[in-house]
Write a protein that holds these residues in place. Structure first.
Motif, PDB file in Angstrom:
ATOM      1  N   ILE A 132       0.784  -1.340   0.450  1.00 57.41           N
ATOM      2  CA  ILE A 132      -0.051  -0.397  -0.316  1.00 57.41           C
ATOM      3  C   ILE A 132       1.000   1.095  -0.509  1.00 57.41           C
ATOM      4  O   ILE A 132       1.197   1.263   0.982  1.00 57.41           O
ATOM      5  CB  ILE A 132      -0.762   0.357   1.769  1.00 57.41           C
ATOM      6  N   ALA A 133       0.680   1.487  -1.085  1.00 55.53           N
ATOM      7  CA  ALA A 133       2.025   3.301  -1.357  1.00 55.53           C
ATOM      8  C   ALA A 133       1.520   4.156  -2.245  1.00 55.53           C
ATOM      9  O   ALA A 133       0.131   3.772  -3.063  1.00 55.53           O
ATOM     10  CB  ALA A 133       2.995   2.825  -1.288  1.00 55.53           C
ATOM     11  N   ARG A 134       2.372   5.603  -2.586  1.00 53.64           N
ATOM     12  CA  ARG A 134       1.482   5.753  -3.385  1.00 53.64           C
ATOM     13  C   ARG A 134       2.691   5.543  -4.678  1.00 53.64           C
ATOM     14  O   ARG A 134       2.473   6.364  -5.498  1.00 53.64           O
ATOM     15  CB  ARG A 134       1.063   7.214  -3.116  1.00 53.64           C
ATOM     16  N   PHE A 135       3.838   5.837  -4.238  1.00 57.37           N
ATOM     17  CA  PHE A 135       5.062   5.719  -4.768  1.00 57.37           C
ATOM     18  C   PHE A 135       5.784   4.467  -5.386  1.00 57.37           C
ATOM     19  O   PHE A 135       5.054   3.647  -3.613  1.00 57.37           O
ATOM     20  CB  PHE A 135       6.002   6.610  -4.704  1.00 57.37           C
ATOM     21  N   LEU A 136       6.039   3.710  -6.380  1.00 61.30           N
ATOM     22  CA  LEU A 136       6.366   2.963  -6.451  1.00 61.30           C
ATOM     23  C   LEU A 136       8.098   3.525  -7.336  1.00 61.30           C
ATOM     24  O   LEU A 136       7.676   3.506  -8.125  1.00 61.30           O
ATOM     25  CB  LEU A 136       6.037   1.518  -7.553  1.00 61.30           C
ATOM     26  N   ARG A 137       9.473   2.510  -6.864  1.00 66.95           N
ATOM     27  CA  ARG A 137      10.121   2.101  -7.711  1.00 66.95           C
ATOM     28  C   ARG A 137      11.457   1.497  -7.726  1.00 66.95           C
ATOM     29  O   ARG A 137      11.012   1.004  -6.887  1.00 66.95           O
ATOM     30  CB  ARG A 137      11.112   3.540  -6.461  1.00 66.95           C
ATOM     31  N   LEU A 138      11.426   1.148  -9.265  1.00 70.19           N
ATOM     32  CA  LEU A 138      12.207   0.198  -9.585  1.00 70.19           C
ATOM     33  C   LEU A 138      13.437   0.290  -9.543  1.00 70.19           C
ATOM     34  O   LEU A 138      13.966   0.810 -10.719  1.00 70.19           O
ATOM     35  CB  LEU A 138      10.919  -0.638 -10.782  1.00 70.19           C
ATOM     36  N   VAL A 139      14.382  -0.542  -9.036  1.00 69.06           N
ATOM     37  CA  VAL A 139      16.265  -0.456  -8.752  1.00 69.06           C
ATOM     38  C   VAL A 139      16.326  -1.710  -9.421  1.00 69.06           C
ATOM     39  O   VAL A 139      16.278  -2.717  -9.795  1.00 69.06           O
ATOM     40  CB  VAL A 139      16.178  -0.233  -7.452  1.00 69.06           C
ATOM     41  N   PRO A 140      16.868  -1.768 -11.126  1.00 68.37           N
ATOM     42  CA  PRO A 140      18.124  -2.275 -11.751  1.00 68.37           C
ATOM     43  C   PRO A 140      18.735  -3.560 -10.576  1.00 68.37           C
ATOM     44  O   PRO A 140      19.970  -2.610 -10.498  1.00 68.37           O
ATOM     45  CB  PRO A 140      18.082  -1.690 -13.444  1.00 68.37           C
ATOM     46  N   LEU A 141      18.726  -4.241 -10.962  1.00 68.04           N
ATOM     47  CA  LEU A 141      19.776  -5.661 -10.333  1.00 68.04           C
ATOM     48  C   LEU A 141      20.904  -5.927 -11.765  1.00 68.04           C
ATOM     49  O   LEU A 141      22.000  -5.651 -11.707  1.00 68.04           O
ATOM     50  CB  LEU A 141      19.864  -5.956  -9.410  1.00 68.04           C
ATOM     51  N   ASP A 142      20.226  -6.936 -11.988  1.00 66.19           N
ATOM     52  CA  ASP A 142      21.068  -7.871 -13.361  1.00 66.19           C
ATOM     53  C   ASP A 142      19.717  -7.044 -14.220  1.00 66.19           C
ATOM     54  O   ASP A 142      19.239  -6.958 -14.929  1.00 66.19           O
ATOM     55  CB  ASP A 142      21.364  -9.097 -12.481  1.00 66.19           C
ATOM     56  N   TRP A 143      21.211  -7.114 -15.658  1.00 69.26           N
ATOM     57  CA  TRP A 143      19.702  -7.171 -17.025  1.00 69.26           C
ATOM     58  C   TRP A 143      21.028  -7.817 -18.038  1.00 69.26           C
ATOM     59  O   TRP A 143      22.288  -8.951 -17.349  1.00 69.26           O
ATOM     60  CB  TRP A 143      20.502  -5.557 -17.458  1.00 69.26           C
ATOM     61  N   ASN A 144      20.272  -7.846 -19.113  1.00 69.67           N
ATOM     62  CA  ASN A 144      21.246  -8.811 -20.615  1.00 69.67           C
ATOM     63  C   ASN A 144      22.713  -8.349 -20.144  1.00 69.67           C
ATOM     64  O   ASN A 144      22.645  -6.744 -20.720  1.00 69.67           O
ATOM     65  CB  ASN A 144      20.860  -8.720 -21.523  1.00 69.67           C
TER      66      ASN A 144
END
Length: 1250
Positions: free
Chosen positions: A152-164
């Protein structure tokens, strides 16, 4: 709204909370899976950076192809993030990701963070541990994850860890959920409160529930206050970040309070926390977030009396930016803006951590080669200034408690001052010989790599924790500028969040283990709990007296844990192992025969019994036992027991689960019979009644017997009714609870095929699981146990003839633990396996081999999720099943009933015989192991010892007038005309070898210890020389020759110490051993010229050697113990069966413990395995001996008999008439009166004198 809810008062005391927000949920939608991102405006998206305008964050919508087909940052590293503002607080139930369209850019894993304000982010964790989510493996497919707990929140933040690795960060996303509706109220910390009044006449309900959510920056304050009658109240309040439920007696702040429950931790993190208060009758369930504790509350909480206050229906939140140092390369570098030395320096910050050590701050001084370090050491703050000398300031308060602590460092005119928590945490001062002026930069938490920053040196460990409110020269540092790389530099930090976790709340330490933690791990201190393991899960005690016996223990007090790793605590009991059955005895507060003392004016006397174990321990012990009993007796004179003229009993007792059920029968009778034992037998003193006491006679009589109906035990109390009449006298006794047998310990099944198995319901051991069992087999491999889930599994198997393998998977990949034995495990003997898996580690133990362990990942899945049936002895995965026996199988302390399931399962047989192969070694000193259906027992009839394992010495005290003679039975007298005995026994009755051993203790010298003789004046005698100077073994083996004398020079034998001697004769030699404290000190060997010794019938003492006759007249005063002649034990027969015909006793003979050495270990090896210290060899029938200084053990046995060639004696022997002796056939003492040699020749009897 119901009565209880309306009676709630949300009171905030005057000094408690500066800001506390509480919200009540009006209701949440049943369906909450609507897309939340697809309809948002571009202004709702932010990111750390963007590769170009076509890679902007608002292009990161699922399945969209506009722009560059998604978001990509300028640099692909772990400091990038994408942020979404939903515009209002929302419930997020799922997240879906996708790579950037038409590219090789996608995420392989990422973190999710949530916030209500766009600051103070909180990382979402699955299972309270897993922080990352698996991403994509291409740019087009969609990977969606449903959150285990909605966020339950107003803001979401996605933080990349690994990628191609062949591309860069690329992302499109969607979240699913629904708007979150709520009311919010803010409290200012003064005496404001929200009050609900009770409506008159409103009815009460049996169940009331209140739900609320709160957030705060302060770690202390009252959240709820419930007022009851008589000045009582319940307070729900924060204290050091934990939520406490307190019972208050009185209305003032100084009133007595009692702690009822404590839940949660770090609740002052300015994030919403859910609180639920549910009343069910007199119990109250308190829930904080996902964890619940149940407590009992007083019944007086019916009416609430509260006062009104003021509040604001809004929630204004301050912005506080924290930074997390994860280590080991974490640091924050800030510049010092002053360029010249100053007379004052001021640095301040707050920190919180669980670690005891770590660098907090370091900087160089203008003074050459000067450096300042501020660090934690053993949880105490220290400040060290190094300048060709050293100044150290230390504060004694422990600061690794996870709370925020304010540190202020100031320097003024060369004087350093450090203050913690405004002085509450201590302060220290020190003077320097030079002014303090900072040069260059300040480093918080650690240092960069040495090559990058030679000016920073860290001789201490790095800091792991959080910091906030950093000030330099009383100016606040904007950490958002640091995050945007506009101020200072950093590495391996999480900015705008505090990632501290309380790994001890809730505690994973079981059974009262004490939890402590560092930043990464927790530790359980199990000392004093009775449990062991990484989480104090496994009991260190056995589950029954039966189990202790089969570990080789003897009678004594033990702790037993009837449910192993279950919730029932260990209990202290007495285990009696002196009988064939092993008895567990649980006493209570009065097991003596007690005279009844009536109380004037009281017609009935009620007596309650308090046991040394609590109720659940008692009931579990009774249920587990095969048989339980308790003595109940009533001694009476003119005091009736059961029958009354009206038909109701005068007296009764209560038994069974507390407080007990009324029982109207007495000891020895059956439940519901309303009788005593004599009524059941039909032999009461008055046939008109069913109890002796009901005859109401003036003579003393009694009604006694055993209560053995397990459902009615233990006896909780008795009520005696006929105790007030004139002339009435009585006494009662309720004995201790006694139980024997362990239904769980012997519960076994035999799997006769590799394809046979038993199945049980799914095993539930999500967080901790232990499996223990015993097995025996002749197969080299097979699966003992297996349970499968969708991906998870648990399996224990015999992987080879010497290895047991424990394997499982909880979502982190298969993990294996194995133990290898030095000896084969397929030896058809019982072997014990104990396997345990918890969130910290997995362990496996086989028999008494060292425990093998494997650590679990620190941040991984830890829930074991199974859904198939549990297979025992086989497998659902078609692996090779187990062929053999499995016994006492327990999962998390619960025993599986293998026998009952085996009765209805083809290919599996209940029970498993053959225990002596494993436990026979417990039978010592020639004791013989005898099989039983459930276990074994040691037959000591052929041993000179007694006891459960034939380990207890049989000793007797002798006086000068005491003697014991033992007449050996003619081995062929009873079977002379029987063809069952081989003819060789009749033709050759010569003893070819004998073994004689005994121990003695005396202060008398000289003394005759042993004399053996025959009709023909052949004899053997063992004696102590004058003044105790050594011993003599005199033997005359041929009447035509002089007596041979074997002397020892071992001194001080008549010193009251225990000495042991053994004599062994073979065909050609006599060997004598002397022992001191089980160490062989002297060994004598005598070669004989004759080939056989003949045992003759009678004893004639007329022709005794004059020296021996004189010694015999003195008698022997002292102790003899464990006297043995071949397979016969003369002293044991004399003490335990004195009326038997082979034994003749003259004078007083007293059973004694004088032959027991207090330092002796009943489980140590036999004396024959010890090493000789001195050896001597006799070659000419004289003594050649070795000596040792102090001697505690000595001698004696003898073996005497005669040597004659059989052809010279045979006719004479057969003319002698031996006395027929009848052997006692009592099963508890089936001794052998035969000498039991390898070869016998002689019909005659002989006598063995002690």
């Amino acid at each position: 709204m119901d009565l209880w809810t309306k009676a709630l008062a949300v009171n905030i005391a005057q000094i408690l909370l500066v800001l506390t927000c509480s919200s009540w949920t009006r209701g949440e939608q049943d369906i909450c899976d609507s897309p939340l991102v697809s309809n948002l405006q571009p202004s709702s998206f932010r990111s750390s950076s963007q590769l170009s305008s076509s890679h902007a964050p608002f292009f990161a919508k699922l399945n969209r192809r506009d722009g560059a087909g998604g978001w990509s940052p300028l640099v692909s590293d772990r400091y990038q993030w994408l942020e979404v503002d939903f515009g209002e607080r929302s419930t997020i139930t799922a997240v879906a990701t996708q790579g950037r369209y038409g590219s090789s850019d996608w995420l392989a894993s990422y973190l999710l963070m949530f916030s209500d304000t766009g600051h103070n982010w909180k990382q979402y964790r699955q299972e309270d541990s897993i922080g990352f989510f698996p991403g994509n493996n291409n740019a087009d497919s969609v990977v969606q994850y449903k959150l285990q707990q909605p966020a339950i929140a107003r803001f979401l933040r996605l933080v990349p860890l690994d990628w191609n690795p062949s591309g860069r960060i690329g992302l499109r996303l969607e979240t699913y959920g629904c708007p979150y509706t709520f009311n919010v109220v803010s409290f200012d910390g003064s005496s404001s409160g929200l009050v609900y009044r009770v409506s008159p006449g409103q009815r009460q309900s049996s169940r009331d529930v209140v739900n609320l959510k709160f957030k705060t920056l302060r770690n202390s304050g009252t959240l709820l206050q419930l007022e009851g009658n008589e000045g009582r109240g319940l307070n729900l309040q924060l204290e050091r970040g934990k939520l406490l439920l307190l019972l208050r007696k009185g209305k003032t702040s100084s009133s007595d309070t009692r702690h009822l429950a404590s839940l949660g931790s770090l609740l002052d993190d300015q994030h919403w926390h859910h609180v639920s208060v549910e009343r069910r009758g007199s119990h109250l369930n308190l829930t904080v977030d996902k964890h619940t504790e149940r407590v009992q509350i007083p019944a007086e909480f019916i009416h609430w009396n509260t006062e009104k206050g003021n509040m604001t229906f809004s929630c204004t939140e301050p912005v506080s930016v924290a930074v997390t140092f994860n280590g080991p390369q974490s640091f924050l570098q800030l510049p010092w803006t002053k360029t010249s030395p100053e007379t004052t320096v001021s640095v301040g910050f707050q920190f919180r951590t669980w670690n005891k050590a770590g660098l907090l701050l370091t900087f160089d001084l203008w003074q050459k080669k000067s450096v300042v370090w501020m660090y934690l050491s053993e949880a105490r703050l220290q400040l060290q200034v190094h300048n060709e000398g050293k100044l150290v300031l230390e504060l004694t308060a422990a600061l690794n408690d996870g709370q925020w602590h304010l540190v202020e460092l100031q320097s003024r005119q060369g004087r350093l001052t450090i203050v913690v928590d405004k002085g509450e945490g201590g302060s220290a001062q020190g003077s320097l010989s030079f002014p303090v002026a900072i040069e260059g930069h300040l480093f918080f938490g650690g240092c960069p790599i040495e090559d990058e920053s030679p000016e920073c040196i860290n001789p201490f460990s790095v800091f792991q924790g959080c910091m906030r409110l950093l000030t330099l020269e009383n100016k606040a540092i904007d950490l958002i500028l640091v995050q945007q790389k506009q101020l200072g530099s950093y590495s391996n930090l999480q900015i705008d969040m505090c990632g501290i976790n309380d790994r001890c709340s809730p505690s994973h330490c079981e059974h009262g283990g004490r939890c402590s933690q560092t930043w990464n791990i927790f530790h359980c201190n199990c000392s004093g709990s009775g449990y062991s393991g990484a989480t104090c899960h496994s009991s260190v005690y056995e589950q029954s007296c039966e189990a202790y016996k089969h570990n080789g223990n003897t009678s004594g007090y033990f702790y037993i844990d009837v449910d192993g790793s279950g919730p029932i605590q260990p209990q202290h009991v007495y285990c009696n192992m002196t009988e064939e059955n092993t008895w567990m005895q649980i006493p209570h507060n009065n097991t003596d025969l007690t005279k009844v003392r009536p109380t004037p004016g009281v017609n009935q006397l009620s007596l309650h019994f308090d046991y040394s174990a609590i109720d659940n321990q008692l009931l579990a012990a009774i249920s587990q036992s095969e048989h339980c009993e308790q003595e109940l007796s009533y001694h009476c004179r003119n005091s009736r027991l059961l029958n009354t003229p009206e038909g109701s009993p005068f007296s009764w007792w209560l038994g069974g689960p507390s407080p007990g059920w009324v029982q109207t029968y007495w000891g020895g009778a059956h439940p519901g019979s309303h009788q005593c034992f004599c009524g059941l037998q039909g032999d009461c003193v008055d046939p008109q009644y069913y109890c002796n006491c009901d005859a109401d006679r003036a003579e003393w009589t009694e009604d006694s017997g055993l209560l053995s109906h397990k459902e009615s035990l233990p006896v909780r109390s008795i009520v005696l009714g006929d105790v007030q009449r004139p002339g009435s006298e009585s006494a009662y006794r309720v004995g201790p609870l006694r139980c024997h047998g362990d239904k769980n310990f012997w519960n076994a099944a035999f799997f006769d095929k590799e394809t046979s198995y038993l199945h049980f319901p799914t095993f539930h051991g999500e967080l901790s699981a232990d499996v223990s069992f015993l097995f025996k087999t002749t197969a080299s491999s097979g699966v003992f146990l297996e349970n499968l889930g969708i991906r998870d599994f648990i399996r224990i198997e015999l992987s080879s003839s010497t290895q047991v393998l424990f394997s499982f998977d909880v979502g982190n990949g298969p993990l294996e633990v194995s133990v290898t034995s030095d000896v084969p495990l397929n030896d058809d003997r019982w072997h014990r396996v104990r396997a345990e898996r918890n969130i910290k580690e997995a362990s496996l133990q086989l028999d008494h081999l060292p425990v093998s362990k494997q650590k679990a990942p620190a941040d991984g899945h830890f829930h074991l999720q199974l859904n198939s049936q549990l297979f025992i002895g086989g497998t659902a995965s078609r692996q090779k099943g187990f062929r053999g026996c499995i016994r006492s199988l327990q999962l998390n302390g619960v025993t599986l009933d293998l026998e009952e399931r085996a009765k209805i399962t083809p290919g599996v047989q209940p029970g498993c015989p053959g225990h002596c192969s494993s436990y026979g070694s417990f039978c010592q000193n020639q004791g013989r192991c005898v099989e039983r259906t459930n276990g074994f027992h040691c037959d000591c009839s052929l041993s000179a010892y007694t006891g459960v394992f034939c380990q207890t010495e049989v000793s007797a005290s002798f006086k000068s007038e005491t003697s014991v003679s033992y007449t050996f039975k003619d081995p062929h007298r009873g079977g002379r005309n029987s063809s069952a005995l081989p003819s060789s026994i009749y033709s050759d009755l010569t003893l070819r070898e004998e073994n004689v051993s005994l121990s003695f203790r005396t202060s008398q010298s000289p003394a005759l210890l042993l004399y053996i003789s025959s009709y023909y004046r052949e004899y053997l005698a063992l004696l102590i020389n004058k003044h105790g100077e050594g011993t003599q073994v005199r033997y005359k083996l041929d009447s035509s020759r002089e007596a041979e004398v074997l002397r020892s020079s071992v001194r001080s034998l008549a010193n009251g110490q225990l000495h042991t001697v053994s004599v062994k004769r073979t065909t050609h030699s006599v060997t004598t051993h002397f022992w001191i404290k089980k160490i062989l000190v002297v060994h004598y060997h005598c070669s004989l010229l004759i080939h056989r010794l003949v045992v003759l019938v009678s004893v004639e003492t007329d022709g005794l050697d004059p020296d021996l006759a004189r010694l015999a007249s003195l008698g022997f005063t002292g102790c003899l113990s464990v006297v043995r002649f071949n397979n016969s034990s003369p002293l044991k027969a004399a003490l335990f069966l004195p009326e038997s015909s082979p034994v003749s006793i003259i004078g007083p003979l007293t059973l004694s413990t004088c032959g027991s050495a207090s330092s002796a270990n009943p489980y140590s090896g036999s004396v024959g395995s010890d090493q000789p210290l001195v050896n001597a060899i006799r070659t000419d029938s004289a003594l050649i001996g070795g000596v040792i200084a102090v001697v505690i053990f000595v001698i004696l046995t003898g073996l005497a008999i005669t040597a004659r060639y059989l052809y010279q004696r045979k006719d004479t022997y057969r003319k002698q008439e031996g006395k027929e002796v009848k052997q006692d056939e009592r099963p508890e003492f089936r001794y052998s009166s035969s000498t039991d040699p390898p070869n016998l020749s002689s019909e005659n009897q002989k006598e063995y004198f002690i």
